[in-house]
Write a protein that holds these residues in place. Structure first.
Motif, PDB file in Angstrom:
ATOM      1  N   TYR A 182       0.724  -1.169  -0.097  1.00 38.95           N
ATOM      2  CA  TYR A 182      -0.077   0.240  -0.116  1.00 38.95           C
ATOM      3  C   TYR A 182       0.870   1.223  -0.029  1.00 38.95           C
ATOM      4  O   TYR A 182       0.522   2.133  -0.686  1.00 38.95           O
ATOM      5  N   MET A 183       1.838   1.271   0.764  1.00 37.98           N
ATOM      6  CA  MET A 183       2.969   2.442   0.849  1.00 37.98           C
ATOM      7  C   MET A 183       3.392   2.553  -0.384  1.00 37.98           C
ATOM      8  O   MET A 183       3.995   3.676  -1.098  1.00 37.98           O
ATOM      9  N   ALA A 184       3.751   1.305  -1.214  1.00 31.93           N
ATOM     10  CA  ALA A 184       4.253   1.460  -2.549  1.00 31.93           C
ATOM     11  C   ALA A 184       3.474   2.064  -3.542  1.00 31.93           C
ATOM     12  O   ALA A 184       3.757   3.143  -4.119  1.00 31.93           O
ATOM     13  N   ARG A 185       2.027   1.747  -3.319  1.00 36.02           N
ATOM     14  CA  ARG A 185       1.033   2.326  -4.224  1.00 36.02           C
ATOM     15  C   ARG A 185       0.856   3.841  -3.967  1.00 36.02           C
ATOM     16  O   ARG A 185       0.811   4.709  -4.887  1.00 36.02           O
ATOM     17  N   VAL A 186       0.931   4.080  -2.621  1.00 34.57           N
ATOM     18  CA  VAL A 186       0.819   5.731  -2.349  1.00 34.57           C
ATOM     19  C   VAL A 186       2.219   6.403  -2.805  1.00 34.57           C
ATOM     20  O   VAL A 186       2.002   7.630  -3.411  1.00 34.57           O
ATOM     21  N   LEU A 187       3.286   5.967  -2.883  1.00 41.37           N
ATOM     22  CA  LEU A 187       4.553   6.480  -3.167  1.00 41.37           C
ATOM     23  C   LEU A 187       4.511   6.657  -4.636  1.00 41.37           C
ATOM     24  O   LEU A 187       4.829   7.594  -5.251  1.00 41.37           O
ATOM     25  N   HIS A 188       4.031   5.692  -5.329  1.00 43.01           N
ATOM     26  CA  HIS A 188       3.896   5.760  -6.803  1.00 43.01           C
ATOM     27  C   HIS A 188       2.692   6.718  -7.163  1.00 43.01           C
ATOM     28  O   HIS A 188       3.173   7.574  -8.250  1.00 43.01           O
ATOM     29  N   ARG A 189       1.678   6.713  -6.877  1.00 42.82           N
ATOM     30  CA  ARG A 189       0.703   7.920  -7.115  1.00 42.82           C
ATOM     31  C   ARG A 189       1.060   9.285  -6.553  1.00 42.82           C
ATOM     32  O   ARG A 189       1.089  10.144  -7.575  1.00 42.82           O
ATOM     33  N   SER A 190       1.823   9.542  -5.886  1.00 44.35           N
ATOM     34  CA  SER A 190       2.372  10.952  -5.122  1.00 44.35           C
ATOM     35  C   SER A 190       3.458  11.216  -6.106  1.00 44.35           C
ATOM     36  O   SER A 190       3.431  12.636  -6.592  1.00 44.35           O
ATOM     37  N   LEU A 191       4.432  10.577  -6.417  1.00 43.35           N
ATOM     38  CA  LEU A 191       5.501  10.867  -7.324  1.00 43.35           C
ATOM     39  C   LEU A 191       5.094  11.059  -8.846  1.00 43.35           C
ATOM     40  O   LEU A 191       5.218  12.093  -9.453  1.00 43.35           O
ATOM     41  N   THR A 192       4.064  10.238  -9.296  1.00 44.32           N
ATOM     42  CA  THR A 192       3.789  10.363 -10.760  1.00 44.32           C
ATOM     43  C   THR A 192       2.644  11.798 -10.798  1.00 44.32           C
ATOM     44  O   THR A 192       2.547  12.391 -12.008  1.00 44.32           O
TER      45      THR A 192
END
Length: 1634
Positions: free
Chosen positions: A1149-1159
């Motif tokens: 989930y933190m990977a998902r959040v990190l990906h969405r925030s960076l993109t």
């Protein structure tokens, strides 16, 4: 720099020693200071000009540049110039709050950019316009000041702003300020602008630079110094000066001459400076300045004309003024001239003291007049419409319509309309409108609404039972009740409650009290009060008459109407009245008779009189019947009610009784006295004259003790004697005969019944057989009738099948069908593209696809059911919240009752000790000196969070609400983590945040903790991260926390499952030796040779990496190690990439959040770079350390004392290194050239890793994973709990208070409300104080004290106000879909207006009939096409009023919604079903919770009743006695306790009675009677026996008052009662030991 008054060097730097020759360095310093002084003057000029525009004070000149960097003041200037382009609400950080706290932020550039847009609109030459970086980054701030100077001249020309004023030589600055500005100017890379050339540049920019224009300008300037007219010069076409008015030529010359003189003085002042550079326009007015002065003069003249026209109400002049060509105002409306005139008059009135010459922004003033006038006109129209709406609601509407009309802001009522008053407003205002027979105007509406609102407030207060509020409402100025009496306040409330209940019971249209109702009730109470006063006076006189034995006066007083005696006074009983009252007076403890005593005495005498008359008649009749020998009359008299209680007489033995009475009377025949003596039940003696039929209560004069007639006593003795000797034997014989006769009757009846039943069946055998045969026929018909009908139907179907055989189509018809299908397909595809890809599909396209929609009634019913379920769920949540509040209140009541029970036991024990002390020591207990103090006070010393006091409960509730909000709203904690210093962040996270979420031990806590991680990570990336790889360089703390959390519990099991077996495989493989260093391989090989041969090797001991690689054996071993490394890495990689579902959800989930925030923040960053950041989290942070040190993470089971060897750790480290390189796509370079062969393998592994990282980023959301929705929190049976120390509570509270402005900048934020409820931060000692004395524990123990908080949500459930509108939208869409195939037009509005043909109506009717036949619609819902269209129009109108659709686009929003239904039909149905399932499940959970709460409420209620019923186990409950079914009146009289006011004053229970002296307290009595409800008592107040007031008190209410700290209560509106001592009195008298 300061100067003396005698200094003449204005605008010049004084070196204090002009005669001394200066060095080059000193001259340079003076030059720099001169430049700095000039620039500071420009800053001061810009600041003063900006202050005059913005009407606010700005920072000093030395700070002016820095204050402009945030763009706030510049944006305000933009709003001043063009408010339509830059509204005031679009300015970021307008109050500089964020700037003062956090400094300059990037978002401040929005203000600068908006200001620059305004500059472009003003057509200021681009030469003067700065860039954003010049301002924000302070790259060229002088150009910004240069821009402000140019802007002032440009706006002055347009008449929109004042002209900037020169302060050179007038402004004074210190040396420090000059040096500071000088240094800043030296750092500036751009040259200082030429401020004195601004006017010339603007003049040249306005037209071609030719000699004719210059000559004309010089000529005009020269004429200003002469006496000649300037008319010809001003009108010179070369100057192109606009808006010159001939009537103002002299005024122009005067103004321009003054301006030129001022400019010459400024130029002369500048010329004194050595750095002065002359300009051709220094002493000449430029075209810009001339035009600006002419425009300003025109505006001043026009303003005076405007003021005169407005004062004279000259509308024509006003119209002419506003239509002047050069005024250039917008939105002028000639119909609003009256309102423009009003605005001008208001300005004149409010600006009397303002000099017209000082005003500069004339254009804005004129435009504001137009805007304000238009607004006033609009408000006037809206106000009239609002009044019409009120009258329309009264004529045709409902109370709800009237409420909407009255609460409209357009109506302009200056008071709030209470929704509770709407029924009264509707009824009374409609009645008033009918009486006036015209529409109500504004004043009538306002007056009616105001006073009716006040009248309704009385009903509202009465309904609440709030005595103080009722009294306040009755005294309202709007009601104007003049006959109110303060001492009748409580009686007013009781009477009004009764009146309101009558209105509700009679189901009146308006259930509220009208003003007439209130007045009638008040008058009735006042009349009763007057009667009570008169009654008290009469009773006082009666006491005086009884004491003086004045019979005549007594009888006249008793006949007084105010006594309202229900019976008449008898003359024969006058003396008995006096005697009885005198007797009662002597028996009274007090000195006076009370009303009850008088009434009871009169009743007693009248009852005695009635009984005496009846007794006289009976005895006289009996004696005369015996004398006359009349047996029947004798028996009638003997069995009369007056004599029947003397004994039982047998009716069949009347002759025996008569004989016995005759004998007795004959024995008395020789006596001569006709009077007999009898005694009543009350002990009074009555004398009866048998011969004259009279009686007397006094002894007759002719009375002698020996009577000749039978007395009452004689009659009783005769009856007893007769019954004893004669009647009993006779009764026995009669009883035996009766029993024998009854037995004979019973035997005869039973025998006859048995014989008659058998005979009946035998006589009717034939009919019995017929009935049986008929029933068998009915059964047979039912069995075979269905079979016969089925056979008949089958035969009919076979006949029809033979008459209508199937027909085959011709062969060419198939080809025609294919061609048609092909053409239809092309058209359908085009329409399909339009439907799916057009943002607003046209009606004709939607019309084609509507049949495919096939949304049945079931679909729309399902949608409506969904909306209804949402509404029901919200209502259930609200109901549960109410039940929860009831449970909390009951919990408090139980605590108070238990505390009261403990206090009772302490009082009883203490009382026994006091009694023992009294017995042994013979001491006397006395009150305090005032005589009003309590006998005993029971106090508790419990404080802190767990004590049962109002303050502690308020504090506990406050922290429960606060931590619930912090837990469920992660924005506060995420902001707080950025506010507190870095050195405190770790401890705050570890101690408070994780404790707040119970370390994620439960699903709910883990969900909320991950939600906090998400917000915190998004905030950090948004504010701190400049490029994606900053995440790798400095790992955010929240990611470290997430990894740490993931390695616990289930995360540890995941690591053990994924890499545990592989690590054990490496450890157990003894032959595995992954050594990739050539030097290490060389040394190991050399050692091996020496060990094998036993001789010293000739190989060198130390070699370089290149030298080692020259040996074939080293290369062979290296190749083998690399091969082994690839094999092991591949095994690890395959296992990790195939175990995505085993990776903890926290990591994915933190990977998902990190990906969405960076993109989101870096949209142009390649995906590979983002995936590298994801890989750093997933692999390096989570897996890598576990592979390198598996023993530290308990992934493998090691024997006790065993450790990994160096080779094992080396093997694991080599594998982890390659995997890390693969995740980051990092290869080996020149420093490890021998390993560069692994780079292709690393790239191959990286591709596999990327797929793993992509899968991690595509994981489910929090809500999907934890199955959480908006109603999940409401379905929890029990409140969530957290365990937190007192020190952590105090620290968290202090941090929130410290950073409150940043966490919740909005004043209406929930956090502000919660913190306001808590107040100041308590100390640890205050919060942790317990029952133990403070000296037993120290501060450290208090700080570590752990508290369990049950988190509670303070705020209500979500509103469902939009449910009805959503249902209406769905219904409208259903109507539209049903009739779209039968409409023609480009859009829906046109189609509805065109109408339909007869053919379309018939087609629609056929469709409706088909739907009815198929069961998709009900017959009662069938409508014609026209009715359907009319209903659709009505719905669209309602939706348009609410803003859902608009007719301007032809109701396209509805068509677009239908198109979306077409495109997403399947998805909608699935979403509907999911939502229905979720809501149904939620509803069931809420129902279970409701049931649980109701059972809990029931059990609590039973427990409270049992507590009340068993307040004292040693004595039977007084309330239970009242419910025992015995004589309640007698029991109540026994249980009632009576105290005079003087006695209660002595005990300290009563403090005072308003309006009554203590000497009168002996005539006031309080009666306390228990009711049949546990804990409830009736208290009556009597004055001289007249019941003045009555009230019920509940011991739970008293305990609640005691809990809230209310020690004194008001009773009857007059008496002040000590609550504590009243509780003590009730406990001791009703619940104490006997």
């Amino acid at each position: 720099m300061g100067k003396d008054d005698s200094d003449v060097l204005i605008g010049k730097i004084d070196d204090c020693d002009a005669d001394v020759r200066k060095t080059a360095q000193e001259m340079d310093i003076i030059r720099q200071r001169t430049i700095a002084y000039e620039y500071l003057c420009r800053l001061e000029e810009a600041k003063v000009w900006l202050e005059s525009c913005l009407r606010e004070e700005l920072p000093p000149a030395v700070e002016f540049e820095e204050s402009l960097r945030n763009g706030v003041y510049l944006a305000k200037l933009g709003n001043f110039i063009a408010p339509d382009l830059l509204p005031i609400n679009k300015i970021y950080d307008i109050d500089l709050r964020r700037y003062k706290i956090m400094g300059l932020q990037f978002k401040h550039t929005d203000n600068i950019n908006k200001f620059l847009q305004v500059l472009k609109r003003t057509e200021l030459p681009a030469t003067f316009q700065p860039e954003t970086t010049d301002i924000y980054d302070n790259k060229n701030m002088p150009k910004v000041i240069y821009c402000l100077h140019a802007l002032s001249s440009h706006l002055f020309k347009l008449g929109k702003a004042p002209l900037i004023h020169d302060v050179f030589g007038k402004a004074v600055f210190t040396d420090e300020q000059l040096d500071s500005v000088s240094k800043d100017l030296q750092k500036c890379k751009h040259p200082l602008p030429m401020f004195q050339k601004i006017s010339g540049i603007l003049s040249h920019n306005n037209g071609p630079d030719n000699s004719a224009t210059q000559n004309a300008l010089v000529e005009l300037n020269n004429l200003l110094d002469s006496e000649k007219s300037i008319t010809h010069a001003l009108l010179n076409p070369n100057l192109k000066i606009k808006y010159v008015q001939n009537c103002l030529i002299n005024e122009y010359k005067k103004v321009l001459k003054s301006a030129k003189y001022e400019k010459v003085q400024v130029a002369h002042n500048h010329s004194l400076n050595d750095s002065y550079v002359p300009d051709e326009y220094d002493e000449l007015l430029t075209l810009v300045e001339i035009q600006g002065h002419i425009t300003a003069t025109n505006y001043k003249f026009l303003w005076k004309t405007l003021c005169t026209a407005c004062k004279n109400n000259d509308v024509n002049s006003l119209h002419k003024i506003f239509n002047e060509e050069w005024v250039k105002i917008k939105k002028y409306n000639p119909n609003n001239l009256d309102f423009y005139c009003d605005v001008v008059l208001e300005i004149i009135e409010s600006c009397k003291d303002i000099d017209v010459e000082s005003i500069t922004n004339w254009h804005k003033i004129f435009q504001n007049i137009i805007n304000d006038g238009n607004n006033k006109a609009l408000e006037h129209i809206e106000h009239k419409n609002a009044i019409s709406s009120v009258n329309k609601a009264l004529d045709e509407g409902t109370p709800e319509d009237l409420y909407v009309a009255l609460t409209s802001s357009k109506l302009g009522l200056n008071f709030k309309i209470d929704s509770y008053a709407v029924p009264l407003l509707f009824e009374e205002m409609r009645l008033e409108k009918c009486e006036l027979d015209k529409n109500l105007n504004e004043s009538e509406i306002a007056a009616s609404a105001l006073y009716l609102n006040a009248v309704a407030a009385v009903s509202a207060a009465v309904e609440r039972g709030d005595e103080l509020a009722v009294w306040k409402a009755l005294n309202s100025k709007q009601i104007q009740l003049e006959t109110l009496r303060p001492h009748c306040r409580r009686r007013y409330l009781s009477a009004l409650v009764t009146a309101l209940q009558v209105k509700v019971r009679e189901q009146c249209e308006c259930p509220l009290l009208t003003l007439d109702d209130i007045r009638d009730t008040i008058d009735m109470v006042n009349m009763k009060d007057d009667d009570n006063d008169e009654l008290v006076e009469v009773i006082d006189n009666i006491n005086r008459a009884v004491a003086e034995e004045n019979l005549d006066n007594l009888i006249s007083l008793l006949r007084s109407s105010c006594l309202k005696l229900p019976m008449t006074l008898h003359k024969e009983e006058y003396n008995l009245y006096m005697r009885t009252l005198k007797k009662r007076l002597l028996q009274k403890d007090s000195e006076n008779l009370w009303f009850d005593d008088i009434v009871n005495a009169i009743n007693e005498v009248n009852n005695e009189s009635l009984k005496a008359k009846e007794l006289t008649d009976a005895i006289v009749q009996l004696n005369l019947a015996i004398v006359k020998n009349d047996v029947s009359e004798f028996w009638k008299a003997l069995t009369s009610p007056q004599l029947s209680n003397l004994g039982i007489v047998e009716g069949s033995c009347r002759d025996v009784y008569f004989q016995m009475f005759s004998k007795a009377l004959k024995k008395k025949g020789h006596h001569i006295c006709p009077w007999i003596v009898c005694h009543t039940e009350t002990g009074n003696t009555i004398y009866i004259d048998v011969e004259s039929y009279t009686y007397s209560w006094n002894t007759p004069k002719d009375f002698v003790p020996y009577a000749r007639y039978l007395t009452k006593k004689d009659i009783k003795v005769i009856i007893e004697k007769t019954n004893k000797h004669h009647i009993n034997a006779y009764r026995q014989k009669l009883l035996e005969k009766s029993i024998t006769r009854f037995q004979a009757y019973c035997r005869g009846y039973l025998t006859r019944q048995k014989v008659n039943r058998l005979k009946f069946f035998r006589d009717h055998t034939e009919y019995v057989i017929r009935i049986q045969a008929w029933w068998r026929r009915i059964l047979t018909q039912k069995k075979y009738s269905t079979l016969f009908r089925m056979k008949a139907i089958e035969a009919q179907l076979n006949k029809e099948r033979k008459q209508n055989p199937w027909a085959w189509y011709k062969s060419q018809e198939q080809k025609i069908i294919k061609i048609q299908a092909l053409w239809r397909g092309v058209r359908a595809r085009n329409a399909y593209v339009s439907l799916f890809h057009s943002p607003n599909p046209p009606l004709r396209v939607v019309k084609k696809f509507v049949p495919m929609l096939d949304f049945t009634t079931e679909d729309y019913d399902r949608e409506i059911e969904l909306q209804s379920l949402k509404s029901e769920v919200v209502q259930s949540i609200r109901k549960n919240q109410e039940l929860s509040k009831q449970i909390d209140d009951m919990d408090l009541k139980i605590g108070l009752l238990v505390q009261n029970r403990i206090a009772l036991q302490e009082v009883a024990a203490h009382g026994l000790k006091l009694n023992n002390l009294v017995k042994h020591n013979t001491t006397t207990l006395v009150l305090n000196r005032s005589g009003k103090g309590p006998i005993m006070t029971v106090t508790t010393a419990v404080k802190g969070l767990k004590s049962l006091t109002k303050e502690s409960k308020h504090l506990l509730d406050g922290y429960q609400h606060l931590f619930y909000e912090l837990q469920t709203n992660p924005t506060y904690l995420s902001k707080l983590l950025f506010c507190i210093p870095q050195n405190k962040t770790n401890s705050f996270l570890q101690n408070v945040v994780l404790s707040l979420y119970n370390f994620g031990a439960y699903a709910r806590d883990e969900y909320l903790l991950l939600k906090l991680f998400r917000f915190t990570l998004e905030e950090e990336i948004s504010c701190k991260v400049v490029k994606p790889f900053d995440i790798i360089a400095s790992t955010p703390l929240v990611l470290k926390m997430a990894v740490s959390l993931s390695r616990q519990l289930s995360g540890l099991n995941s690591l053990e499952t994924i890499i545990g077996p592989l690590v054990e495989m490496i450890i157990k493989d003894k032959d595995l030796n992954i050594e990739t260093g050539p030097i290490e391989i060389y040394k190991a090989w050399r050692n091996e040779l020496e060990t094998t041969t036993g001789q010293i090797s000739k190989l060198p001991y130390t070699v370089t990496q290149e030298e080692a690689l020259t040996y074939p054996e080293v290369k062979t071993k290296l190749d083998k190690a690399l091969k082994q490394l690839k094999t092991v890495v591949t095994i690890f990689l395959d296992k990790i990439t195939s175990s995505t579902e085993l990776i903890p959800f926290c990591i994915t989930y933190m990977a998902r959040v990190l990906h969405r925030s960076l993109t989101s923040k870096f949209p142009h960053t390649p995906e590979k770079d983002v995936l590298k950041v994801i890989g750093n989290l997933v692999y390096y942070q989570f897996f890598n350390a576990a592979i390198v040190a598996p023993d530290a993470f308990h992934i493998i089971n090691m024997p006790n004392g065993a450790r990994l060897t160096t080779d094992q750790r080396k093997n694991l480290a080599s594998v982890a290194k390659i995997l890390h390189f693969s995740a980051a796509k990092k290869g080996f370079g020149e420093e490890s050239s021998h390993l560069r062969c692994l780079n292709p393998f690393i790239v191959e592994c990286h591709e596999k890793m990327k797929e793993l990282f992509r899968r991690c980023c595509r994981g489910p959301t929090l809500e999907e994973y934890f199955a959480v929705d908006e109603y999940t929190e409401a379905t929890l049976l029990h409140h969530p709990h957290i365990y937190i120390t007192v020190q952590e509570i105090v620290d968290t509270h202090a941090l929130l208070i410290e950073y409150q402005d940043i966490l919740a900048p909005d004043p209406g934020d929930r956090l502000n409300e919660l913190l306001d409820d808590l107040g100041e931060v308590p100390s640890v000692a205050q919060l942790a104080s317990r029952d133990v004395p403070s000296q037993l524990g120290d501060a450290e123990e208090n700080a570590k004290l752990e508290v369990c908080l049950a988190l509670v949500n303070k705020f209500q459930a979500p509103a469902d106000d939009m449910t009805d509108l959503n249902k209406l939208f769905i219904k409208t869409k259903e109507l539209c879909v049903a009739i779209i195939p039968f409409l023609n037009g480009e859009h829906l509005l046109e189609a509805l207006c065109i109408g339909t043909t007869r053919e379309q109506q018939e087609q629609y009717l056929e469709k409706v009939q088909r739907r009815i036949y198929s069961g998709q619609a009900r017959p009662d819902e069938a409508m014609t096409l026209r009715e359907h269209i009319a209903k659709l129009r009505r719905n669209l109108q309602m939706l348009e009023d609410e803003g859902y659709v608009t007719r301007e686009d032809g109701y396209q929003a509805l068509i677009t919604s239908i198109a979306l239904d077409l495109c997403n039909k399947g998805k909608y149905r699935q979403a509907q079903r999911r939502a229905l399932a979720t809501l149904t499940r939620t509803k069931l959970s809420l129902m279970e919770k409701t049931k649980y709460y109701e059972e809990k409420c029931k059990s609590y209620d039973e427990y409270i009743k049992s507590c009340l019923a068993n307040l004292h186990a040693g004595k039977r409950s007084v309330h239970a006695c009242l419910r025992s079914g015995k004589d309640i009146k007698k029991i109540k009289s026994k249980l009632t306790i009576k105290y005079s006011a003087a006695k209660l004053l002595e005990r300290g229970v009563l403090l005072e009675i308003e309006g009554l002296s203590t000497s009168q307290f002996k005539n006031v009595q309080f009666e306390i009677t228990p009711t049949n409800h546990n804990g409830v008592f009736t208290v009556k107040g009597k004055f001289m026996g007249v019941e003045m007031e009555s009230i019920e008190i509940d011991i739970q209410d008293l305990l609640q008052k005691q809990y809230e700290g209310c020690s004194i209560m008001d009773m009857f509106g007059k008496a002040k009662i000590n609550v504590n001592l009243l509780i003590f009195l009730l406990n001791s008298k009703f619940y104490g030991k006997c």
